[in-house]
Design an enzyme around this catalytic site. Structure first.
Site, mmCIF file in Angstrom:
data_model
loop_
_atom_site.group_PDB
_atom_site.id
_atom_site.type_symbol
_atom_site.label_atom_id
_atom_site.label_comp_id
_atom_site.label_asym_id
_atom_site.label_seq_id
_atom_site.Cartn_x
_atom_site.Cartn_y
_atom_site.Cartn_z
ATOM 1 N N ASP A 137 0.804 -1.231 0.000
ATOM 2 C CA ASP A 137 0.000 0.000 0.000
ATOM 3 C C ASP A 137 0.837 1.282 0.000
ATOM 4 O OD1 ASP A 137 0.944 -0.579 2.538
ATOM 5 O OD2 ASP A 137 -0.836 0.168 3.558
ATOM 6 N N GLU A 222 11.481 -3.682 12.819
ATOM 7 C CA GLU A 222 12.605 -3.304 11.963
ATOM 8 C C GLU A 222 13.907 -3.298 12.759
ATOM 9 O OE1 GLU A 222 9.778 -1.688 12.360
ATOM 10 O OE2 GLU A 222 8.878 -1.218 10.411
ATOM 11 N N THR A 251 1.886 5.580 2.641
ATOM 12 C CA THR A 251 0.460 5.841 2.443
ATOM 13 C C THR A 251 -0.347 4.640 2.922
ATOM 14 O OG1 THR A 251 0.875 5.104 0.179
ATOM 15 C CG2 THR A 251 0.618 7.478 0.538
#
Ligand code: UDP
Ligand code: MN
Length: 274
Positions: A137, A222, A251
């Site tokens: 996305d 991460e 986004t």
């Protein structure tokens, strides 16, 4: 000046291949997201797209999507490679559609499945390649891929619209990462979004155990992963003009309102794939 190396470079045998890992799951906007991302990737030479469905079985939608994409790529002379994998998120970790998106980790076992595939198929891979985790996305500028292509270990750059900021980014001085502008959980060793780094393929292959972990504190996905690959931030390679340019936006797509479907006797998409 805006220039993206496509065309001539397509046939450059020394151009490192980019292994793009994308977890994806079934929802009304899935095909739209995959269509948009695939059209970005078609403008980038030397791509190997590893699409990992969050599902027990490969879906007809994604299978047909890939087969159409590959024939289109071929028709325009693009040497796109696609690997289609699937693995379901364990049910106790799976988000419900009513849950806020941050409640549970997303795409974790899918990214690991792709890493496993890379390690099991290393003989067929471009050893000068690079690995990037591209969610379905986000929005990607073509220049991002040329920034990451020659990553020695781990390269980093800004990500816009994430962490409660316009842009979250490494702070660079003398060509080295000296800190971060992150506000949310800045105590993380590598306070960076998934979209903000790429890893040299050989490093992924050498550190065979480096993986994402379901049970890390929220927001540490991460950081925990990068800690398995690096000794510290001094090893990071800042890209995008010393991390002063935005080439990727985190986004998120609004959930479509389908409230009138229930008034229909036959769903509006009966026999039509959306
Ligand atoms: N994803 C998935 N299963 C899920 C939710 C998300 O495979 O149940 C995928 C999704 O398609 C995306 C990635 O994991 O590629 C990250 O998810 P999302 O974009 O929802 O996360 P956020 O933008 O909120 O960090
Ligand atoms: Mn997202």
């Amino acid at each position: 000046m805006y220039s993206v190396k496509i065309g001539a470079n397509q046939s450059d045998p020394f151009l490192p291949r980019i292994y793009i890992i994308t977890p994806t799951y079934s929802r009304p906007v899935q095909k739209a997201e995959l269509t948009r991302l695939s059209h970005t990737l078609l403008l980038v030479p030397k791509i190997h797209w590893i699409l990992v469905e969050d599902a027990a079985e490969k879906s007809a939608l994604v299978s047909a999507f890939i087969s159409n994409l590959l024939s289109f790529a071929k028709s325009i002379g693009h040497d796109l490679e696609v690997t289609h994998l699937k693995i379901p998120t364990p049910s106790n970790y799976k988000l419900k559609s009513s849950d806020p998106s941050w409640l549970k980790p997303r795409g974790v076992v899918q990214r690991n499945e792709a890493l496993k595939w890379l390690r099991e198929n290393d003989h067929n891979l471009d050893k000068s390649g690079v690995v990037y985790f591209a969610d379905d996305d986000n929005t990607y500028d073509l220049r991002l891929f040329e920034e990451m292509r020659y990553t020695q270990k781990v390269s980093v750059w800004p990500v816009a619209l994430v962490g409660g900021l316009y842009v979250e980014r490494p702070l660079v001085s003398g060509g080295k990462v000296k800190g971060w502008n992150t506000v949310w959980r800045p105590e993380r060793a590598f306070p960076i979004d998934m979209a903000g780094f790429a890893v040299n393929l050989k490093l992924i292959l050498d550190r065979r155990k480096a993986n994402f972990i379901l049970d890390v504190p929220r927001g540490y996905q991460e950081s925990f992963f990068l800690k398995q690959l690096l000794r510290g931030v001094h090893e990071l390679e800042p890209k995008a003009d010393d991390c002063s340019k935005v080439y990727v936006w985190h986004t998120r797509t609004e959930q479509p309102k389908l409230r009138h479907e229930k008034h229909l006797k036959v769903p509006s998409n009966d026999g039509i794939e959306i």
